[in-house]
Design an enzyme around this catalytic site. Structure first.
Site, PDB file in Angstrom:
ATOM      1  N   ASP A 139       0.848  -1.191   0.000  1.00  0.00           N
ATOM      2  CA  ASP A 139       0.000   0.000   0.000  1.00  0.00           C
ATOM      3  C   ASP A 139       0.882   1.239   0.000  1.00  0.00           C
ATOM      4  OD1 ASP A 139      -2.899  -0.762   0.319  1.00  0.00           O
ATOM      5  OD2 ASP A 139      -1.993  -1.961   1.927  1.00  0.00           O
ATOM      6  N   HIS A 172      -7.245   5.320  -0.024  1.00  0.00           N
ATOM      7  CA  HIS A 172      -8.197   5.133   1.073  1.00  0.00           C
ATOM      8  C   HIS A 172      -7.451   5.213   2.396  1.00  0.00           C
ATOM      9  CE1 HIS A 172      -6.475   1.215   0.058  1.00  0.00           C
ATOM     10  NE2 HIS A 172      -6.682   0.857   1.310  1.00  0.00           N
ATOM     11  N   ASP A 204      -7.059  -4.405  10.014  1.00  0.00           N
ATOM     12  CA  ASP A 204      -6.231  -3.195   9.937  1.00  0.00           C
ATOM     13  C   ASP A 204      -5.460  -2.990  11.238  1.00  0.00           C
ATOM     14  OD1 ASP A 204      -7.227  -2.789   7.468  1.00  0.00           O
ATOM     15  OD2 ASP A 204      -8.325  -0.944   7.916  1.00  0.00           O
ATOM     16  N   GLU A 254     -10.893  -1.439  -2.133  1.00  0.00           N
ATOM     17  CA  GLU A 254     -11.839  -2.184  -2.961  1.00  0.00           C
ATOM     18  C   GLU A 254     -12.862  -1.253  -3.609  1.00  0.00           C
ATOM     19  OE1 GLU A 254     -11.645  -6.180  -0.149  1.00  0.00           O
ATOM     20  OE2 GLU A 254     -13.031  -4.572   0.337  1.00  0.00           O
ATOM     21  N   GLU A 311      -6.985 -13.393  -4.065  1.00  0.00           N
ATOM     22  CA  GLU A 311      -6.461 -13.144  -2.720  1.00  0.00           C
ATOM     23  C   GLU A 311      -7.272 -13.970  -1.739  1.00  0.00           C
ATOM     24  OE1 GLU A 311      -6.824  -8.984  -1.871  1.00  0.00           O
ATOM     25  OE2 GLU A 311      -5.272  -8.395  -3.313  1.00  0.00           O
ATOM     26  N   ALA A 351      -9.226 -13.765   1.982  1.00  0.00           N
ATOM     27  CA  ALA A 351      -9.885 -12.678   2.713  1.00  0.00           C
ATOM     28  C   ALA A 351      -9.345 -12.558   4.125  1.00  0.00           C
ATOM     29  CB  ALA A 351     -11.390 -12.909   2.749  1.00  0.00           C
TER      30      ALA A 351
END
Ligand SMILES: [Ca+2]
Length: 785
Positions: free
Chosen positions: A76, A116, A124, A198, A394, A396
């Site tokens: 990211d 985002h 997170d 997403e 991926e 989840a």
């Protein structure tokens, strides 16, 4: 209840069979007769969300990935970190360090341009909000989401804000400017389409009171969003009475055209099946589709010219409430997923790869979860296959055990996935660089399908300032074996007073060196070895036996001078460039033979003019025939230029930049690993006309052992190719054509007539062994030494 569930399941099955039938009928589906991943399949791992602070420990972890067959790490790139100081005040320092670490470990790097917020969602462990200055650019009503229950969410900017295209475009553009020199390690780039990266609405946000497995909330209750819905419906039906007629309503004012006032009731009262409900759900998803179009256009404009790699975006696997008897698909619909066929068509139209998640999960259709992730993966993957949209998978949640990994294997092989990215680094590699217990599962079920990657060729170039008149370099790659004393003799460099050697150290990242004169005399009284990282360095010996010094880059007067690149449109079949730097000395006529350019029909030369600012040129054919009746010299400023000869001896013309390949259309670059010594590429743009057999002879690439062609396919999006040797011998026993999307690809022929394989990007050899004169490169010298 039970029969209702069965009906929904039956409908899904029917849809599936229909999609598969359609694919078969149209002959467009890459659906496999046998289970297989795509031939360019690669396995990647997601980097940690938290910032790296110990780079050495991180590099150790990355090397562990590399040595276990992992191709890339995805990262990211947080907007809130790089543009936090103010609008267009970018600081990319952290991510340059990150890219350097990835390169040193020999991995590829897949950046996610994360527009985002980090924090607040499942899994997170970070808190990086969007740049704070952003919110002064518009009103909260325009820029934020508002739910059915009035919860205001700022995880990502609302697609309704008109400034979004500009801000994203600036971010993408700055990334391209700053990471052009990392192109060699960037095989793909991801865009963030919304919360958690997403393409979705923030419908299931724990901070808003959501918990699994509730359906979530619709998110279009700002005045801006309501107005957009009203405008869209009035446009669709022409007037309020048109709306009333379509919906069977008796609205008395346009302000009564609203999103559902009672989300639960919208389902329990059957509103979702009404004309109004369908219009709302279709429009709601359409907001995401438009958003995807906006960010894809900005990304293609800014990123394609620099990187030429596939760009992808992600759709969330909203797998709960799918088979609910009272609220079927309500969780998906609140997230914005009403019609996967239309959604995936938008990926196709926007020329984006699709990443889908929850590949590790099993169906659990019982109340209250009504969860069917495996069925959902099948549905989405089938649609993507039928449309030719490239798929990346991926998991989840952190994958654990053979059950999860074998489920992933089932999906990637059944639907020809192009890649899989494991969530997340800590799942397979410990902080100290050792593997966790899950690495074996990851390798056995996923990584083993990866296409082989060419070995790494890290190159170190050392300029040696004489010093010894005939210097020798005794060396070893860090951790490797020494050369036999005295080592290799260095050759004279292109810069006066220097010798030079380029050493391939494989996957090592440092070169250890001891210089000597080949006759027993050693540098610095034989007290010191020198260490050079990958790249180009200049070494200056000390005086009176003192230790020498190392400076970054080539010596001045060499590679760091001003550079002019000239593309020559043929014209002469074997053009020569006779030149001088402005005010300097001419080459001896006919000058230097120009090498074939990477663009068909052009030759090319790059000339170092030192501190001069212009290059003066006369073109000729090497045999006494001069351009423009020998009446005119041409002047090129520092930079890249394309020269087109005049006709009938008239003066030629000069345009800025490299040639586009003959048009302004889509471009496909194919590297061909030899294979045939003189390969030909017979091709057509998808749906277009074939070249005349055997097609076009491929020029030698700038990478040893490869040929290359760049082909303009106009507005087509794929190139169809059959390779041959120009003399009737065809690749793979003439049984197979190859398809290349827009971008850069490397093709490796199969053995014994088997089909070849395609990997994305240029070959994995460092590009420093370029020799613009078209003569043997430095690697040849190495072989001879
Ligand atoms: Ca900006």
């Amino acid at each position: 209840m039970n029969s209702g569930r069965r009906l929904v399941k039956k409908a899904v099955m029917l849809l599936l069979s229909f999609v598969m039938l359609l694919g078969t009928l149209l002959g467009v589906s890459p659906a496999k007769t046998e289970a297989a991943v795509a031939n360019d399949f690669q396995a990647s791992v997601m980097g940690p969300l938290t910032q790296v602070t110990d780079w050495d420990a991180f590099k150790n972890q990355l090397r562990t990935l590399k040595s276990n067959g992992v191709y890339a790490i995805t990262t990211d790139v947080w907007w809130g970190l790089v543009e936090s100081a103010g609008d267009n005040q970018f600081d990319w320092t952290y991510y340059k360090n990150y890219g350097n670490a990835v390169r040193e470990a020999g991995l590829k790097w897949v950046p996610i341009l994360s527009t985002h917020k980090c924090g607040g969602n499942v899994g997170d462990d970070c808190n990086i909000p969007l740049p704070s200055w952003l919110w002064s650019k518009g009103t909260a009503d325009e820029m934020q989401f508002k739910s059915e229950t009035g919860y205001v969410n700022n995880e990502a900017i609302s697609p309704f804000w008109s400034g979004i295209g500009t801000q994203y475009s600036e971010l993408y553009g700055s990334f391209a400017d700053n990471f052009a020199s990392y192109k060699d390690i960037i095989p793909k780039i991801y865009l963030s389409g919304g919360p958690s990266g997403e393409l979705r609405f923030p419908s299931y946000y724990p901070a808003a009171g959501w918990s699994y497995p509730s359906r979530g909330k619709f998110q279009v209750y700002t005045d801006t969003a309501k107005a957009a819905f009203r405008t869209a419906m009035l446009a669709k039906y022409g007037s309020l009475s048109g709306v009333n007629s379509a919906w069977g309503t008796a609205l008395t004012g346009a302000e009564q055209i609203l999103p559902p006032g009672d989300g639960d009731g919208f389902y329990t009262n059957g509103g979702y099946t009404s004309a109004y409900g369908k219009d709302f759900l279709r429009w709601y998803q359409g907001v995401l589709e438009n958003h995807l179009g906006v960010i894809a256009a900005a990304a293609h404009q800014k990123l394609d010219p620099v990187f030429g790699v596939r760009i992808g975006a992600k759709v969330s696997g909203v797998h709960w409430q799918m088979t609910s008897p009272t609220m079927p698909h309500s969780a998906e619909q609140a997230a914005g997923y009403y019609d996967y066929n239309a959604l995936i068509q938008k990926f196709k139209d926007a020329n984006l790869d699709l990443t889908f998640t929850c590949l590790e999960m099993y169906d659990n259709s019982a109340s209250p979860n009504y969860s069917a992730p495996s069925t959902l993966v099948d549905t989405v993957s089938s649609i993507a296959n039928s449309k030719g949209v490239r798929l990346n998978g991926e998991n989840a949640l952190p994958a654990s055990g053979t059950g999860a990994f074998s489920k992933i294997e089932e999906k990637i092989t059944h639907f020809g996935y192009n890649g899989f990215t494991l969530l997340r680094l800590a799942n397979v590699v410990n902080a100290d660089g050792s593997v966790t217990g899950e690495m074996a599962n990851f390798k056995n079920y996923v990584v083993k399908y990866a296409a082989p990657v060419d070995p790494v060729h890290n190159l170190v170039t050392v300029y040696y300032k004489k010093g010894f008149a005939t210097p020798y370099m005794h060396y070893r790659p860090a951790g490797g074996s020494w050369t036999t004393v005295p080592g290799v003799k260095m050759t004279d460099a292109e810069v006066q007073g220097y010798a030079k050697a380029t050493i391939d150290i494989g996957s090592a990242t440092q070169l250890e060196v001891a210089f000597n004169d080949g006759a027993g005399q050693w540098d610095s009284n034989a007290t010191k070895n020198y260490f050079f990282n990958v790249g180009t360095w200049t070494y200056t010996p000390g005086t009176n036996g003192a230790a020498g010094t190392i400076a970054s880059g080539a010596p001045s007067g060499g590679g760091t001078g001003n550079s002019v690149t000239v593309y020559y449109k043929k014209g002469f079949a074997t053009p020569y460039i006779h030149y001088r730097p402005a005010g300097g000395s001419w080459t001896t006529a006919p000058g230097v033979k120009m090498a074939d350019a990477e663009v068909q029909g052009y030759a090319k030369a790059t000339i170092d003019i030192g501190s001069a600012t212009q290059l003066e040129v006369a073109f000729n054919d090497g045999a006494g025939q001069w351009d423009s009746n020998a009446t005119k010299n041409y002047f090129f400023n520092v930079g890249t230029w394309t020269y087109t000869p005049g006709t009938n001896g008239a003066a030629g013309s000069i345009a800025s930049g490299a040639p586009s390949g003959g048009g302004t259309g889509n471009s496909v670059t194919v590297y061909y690993k030899k294979g045939f010594a003189t390969p030909y590429i017979h091709y057509r743009p998808a749906g277009g006309s074939w070249t005349t057999v055997p097609g076009v002879k491929m020029a030698d690439a700038e990478v040893q052992g490869y040929a290359k062609a760049t082909i303009d396919i106009g507005s087509a999006t794929q190139l169809e190719v059959a390779f041959n040797n120009g003399a009737g011998q065809w690749d793979s026993n003439a049984t197979k054509n190859y398809f290349f999307n827009v971008g850069t690809w490397t093709y490796t022929p199969g053995t014994n007539g088997a089909a070849g394989s395609i990997t994305q990007g240029a070959p994995q050899v460092a590009l420093t062994d370029i020799d613009p004169s078209g003569q043997a490169g430095v690697l040849t010298w190495l072989a001879a030494a």
